[in-house]
Design an enzyme around this catalytic site. Sequence first.
Site, PDB file in Angstrom:
ATOM      1  N   LEU A  36     -37.142 -24.333  60.793  1.00 15.24           N
ATOM      2  CA  LEU A  36     -35.801 -24.337  59.342  1.00 15.24           C
ATOM      3  C   LEU A  36     -35.076 -23.576  59.758  1.00 15.24           C
ATOM      4  CD1 LEU A  36     -39.115 -23.051  57.020  1.00 15.24           C
ATOM      5  CD2 LEU A  36     -38.656 -24.918  57.271  1.00 15.24           C
ATOM      6  N   ASP A 132     -26.423 -43.142  68.182  1.00 15.19           N
ATOM      7  CA  ASP A 132     -25.599 -43.778  68.722  1.00 15.19           C
ATOM      8  C   ASP A 132     -23.988 -43.190  69.476  1.00 15.19           C
ATOM      9  OD1 ASP A 132     -23.780 -43.280  66.488  1.00 15.19           O
ATOM     10  OD2 ASP A 132     -24.274 -44.998  66.127  1.00 15.19           O
ATOM     11  N   GLU A 133     -24.243 -42.254  69.210  1.00 12.36           N
ATOM     12  CA  GLU A 133     -22.893 -41.241  69.776  1.00 12.36           C
ATOM     13  C   GLU A 133     -23.205 -40.948  70.888  1.00 12.36           C
ATOM     14  OE1 GLU A 133     -21.863 -38.282  66.620  1.00 12.36           O
ATOM     15  OE2 GLU A 133     -22.979 -38.905  64.736  1.00 12.36           O
ATOM     16  N   LYS A 160     -26.904 -34.410  73.197  1.00 11.49           N
ATOM     17  CA  LYS A 160     -27.905 -35.880  72.629  1.00 11.49           C
ATOM     18  C   LYS A 160     -28.373 -36.577  74.259  1.00 11.49           C
ATOM     19  CE  LYS A 160     -30.412 -36.309  69.898  1.00 11.49           C
ATOM     20  NZ  LYS A 160     -31.315 -35.902  69.663  1.00 11.49           N
ATOM     21  N   ASN A 185     -25.437 -44.293  62.006  1.00 11.32           N
ATOM     22  CA  ASN A 185     -25.741 -42.671  60.887  1.00 11.32           C
ATOM     23  C   ASN A 185     -26.625 -43.347  59.706  1.00 11.32           C
ATOM     24  OD1 ASN A 185     -23.093 -42.576  62.483  1.00 11.32           O
ATOM     25  ND2 ASN A 185     -22.377 -41.293  60.802  1.00 11.32           N
TER      26      ASN A 185
END
Length: 350
Positions: A36, A132-133, A160, A185
Amino acid sequence: MQNILITGGAGFIGSHVVRLFVKTYPGSTIVNIDNLTYAGNLLNLKDVEQESNYRFIKGDIADRDQVFPLFEKYGFDTVLHLAAESHVDRSIANPMAFVHTNVLGTVNLLNATRHLWKGQYQGKRFYHVSTDEVYGSLGEEGLFTETTAYDPRSPYSASKASSDHFVRAYHHTYGLPVVISNCSNNYGPNQFPEKLIPLFINNIIHKKPLPVYGKGENVRDWLYVEEHAEALDLVLRKGKVGETYNIGGHNEWKNIDLVRLLCKIMDKKLGRAPGTSEGLVTYVRDRAGHDLRYAIDASKLQNELGWKPSLKFEEGLDKTADWYLSNEEWLRQVTSGDYLHYYREQYQDR
Ligand code: NAD
Ligand code: TYD
């Protein structure tokens, strides 16, 4: 799938995945671990929190003392890993949080999985949800495929990419049954209003400036979040171990064109004169290292598993605007407190 761990299930995509899984797999136990952060919100899961096959655990995926006992207790056969720090602008301001969760958190989960499964991989799956970045930035032409070389260019995408490499390394080195998908996105209900679409919806509601970075010419490929959740379910069940699948929307938009469409939709819904919201558009200093274009070739997923997106963007954006307009209390809660500080820091000098 008997005992499924979903990480980051209180976040944007994770909450849609938890809802889908709790409903689709009534005979399975779905455990959601989430610590959280500002982006995680249990309000996102109000409608499923009482379901008998659902459990929530507040915990940090990077903390061995929390994660290993959880794996022992539930004996997970399936891990669906979404927990991450996910916002590029925050990664520029504070890269270390991204290393902690995205890199160390992922490796900690891989270790816990390896420790629990002890080489017995029949019926087991570790699914890593990526972006995808990691492939970097495209020019005007071309699409990212699963074999595009990694070229991450922001601290977010670097973290990532690093986690993707670790997941593949655990497959090659220890035989861990992994699958990875890299998605474009997402947009839709429950997205934290720091990302382009919900931020601009919130600002339009409050008649605040719409800060378009640079000239607004960057391109993103947008996918409705529920379609992503369905694709994740399919890849988890049918994807081949060790493989990567790109997931995309076949839906490229230049930021400024998207913003104009959103303004038009919002004017209509708010009963404002056409052009009112577009008048709020303000061009501001560009994001550092701003990737020009992302676009996904998702033909592998379509050819091998028969998945393709079907919702038209105009319809998805319309549904999204409706959700934010009928959940103003959610918006008010997540945009109070720390959010105000973030907003000042992020946009004051632009
Ligand atoms: P989000 O920021 O909305 O949610 C992330 C969730 O992870 C939050 O609930 C947060 O509390 C939780 N979390 C963060 N650090 C944690 C930690 N150390 N321990 C436990 N929980 C932690 O993100 P999202 O947009 O829902 O993205 C989910 C995943 O999908 C991410 O891995 C992201 O890289 C990937 N992804 C997102 C998009 C997108 O457009 N949003 C596109 C492709 C891939
Ligand atoms: P964002 O939603 O942050 O996703 P990502 O950077 O991961 O693609 O941003 C989408 C696009 O919108 C990106 O090109 C940056 C741009 N953008 C703005 O122009 N203004 C903003 O205030 C934000 C948050 C993003």
